[in-house]
Write a protein that holds these residues in place. Structure first.
Motif, PDB file in Angstrom:
ATOM      1  N   LEU A   1     -10.474 -12.777   4.121  1.00  0.00           N
ATOM      2  CA  LEU A   1     -10.248 -11.926   3.854  1.00  0.00           C
ATOM      3  C   LEU A   1     -10.285 -10.159   4.077  1.00  0.00           C
TER       4      LEU A   1
ATOM      5  N   LEU B   1      -4.471  -6.712   6.258  1.00  0.00           N
ATOM      6  CA  LEU B   1      -4.037  -7.019   7.521  1.00  0.00           C
ATOM      7  C   LEU B   1      -2.565  -6.143   8.190  1.00  0.00           C
TER       8      LEU B   1
ATOM      9  N   LEU C   1      -4.144 -13.042   3.540  1.00  0.00           N
ATOM     10  CA  LEU C   1      -5.092 -11.901   4.210  1.00  0.00           C
ATOM     11  C   LEU C   1      -4.052 -10.494   3.927  1.00  0.00           C
TER      12      LEU C   1
END
Length: 234
Positions: free
Chosen positions: A182, A208, A205
């Protein structure tokens, strides 16, 4: 800029703790005395012209925290000894001519934060033992000849922020277990042989910033859960 061979007896006293000669023009082999230099804490030999087989050039270092051998002309295999260095946090052997498989024993270096093996000639699978590297934050294995699938054990690495596996020969579907990392900010899987759809788990995620899946055999669409985020897919 310094040049010539490094002294072979640089650690003859057995007391050397920090040795840094990065960004010079040193040539020749890694000094033999470094193999048994158990006092080492930090070693930088990067960005020189060192040559030779390093498979047996290094030993086991109880205190070593950091080693950088990148950007040289070294060859040989990644020694299993690195997995027996209990305090090793950063290992960089990028941009050399290393070959063979990545030793599964590397998973024993459980304090590793940075592992850089970019741009070598490594083959075989990514070891499942990497799942033991719970402190790992930066994993860069791009530019090799690695094959097989991404091991599901990578999903155990909750501290990962950067993963670069680009320019290998990795196959199979992209592991949904990557969605458990994560803290990931950057994930590059480009120029491999991945196939199938993009797993919806990747959309978990939230941190990201970069996702590069180009030059694979993926099909379908980005999961709608990605929203308006900017990613790369060919």
């Amino acid at each position: 800029m310094l040049s010539g061979p490094l002294p072979h007896d640089i650690c003859a006293s057995g007391l050397l703790q920090i040795f840094g000669v990065g960004n010079n023009s040193f040539s020749g082999p890694v000094p033999k005395s470094l193999k048994n230099c158990s006092s080492l804490l930090r070693l930088r030999l990067d960005s020189n012209q060192l040559i030779g087989n390093i498979s047996n050039a290094f030993g086991i270092y109880p205190e070593l925290n950091y080693i950088n051998l990148s950007d040289n002309k070294l060859y040989g295999e990644v020694s299993s000894n690195w997995g027996l260095c209990p305090n090793l946090a950063s290992l960089d052997m990028s941009n050399n001519n290393l070959s063979g498989k990545i030793a599964t024993e590397i998973g024993g270096a459980t304090k590793l934060i940075r592992l850089y093996l970019t741009s070598n000639h490594l083959v075989g699978k990514i070891p499942k033992s990497f799942g033991r590297l719970e402190s790992l934050t930066y994993l860069h294995l791009d530019g090799n000849k690695l094959s097989g699938t991404i091991p599901s054990e990578i999903g155990n690495l909750y501290n990962l922020e950067e993963v670069n596996l680009a320019k290998n020969s990795l196959t199979g579907p992209i592991s949904g277990e990557l969605g458990e990392c994560l803290r990931l900010r950057s994930l590059s899987l480009s120029s491999n042989e991945f196939e199938g759809v993009i797993p919806v788990e990747i959309s978990k995620l939230e941190k990201l910033e970069t996702l590069d899946l180009s030059d694979n055999s993926l099909f379908g669409e980005l999961p709608p859960q990605f929203g308006a985020s900017r990613f790369y897919k060919r």
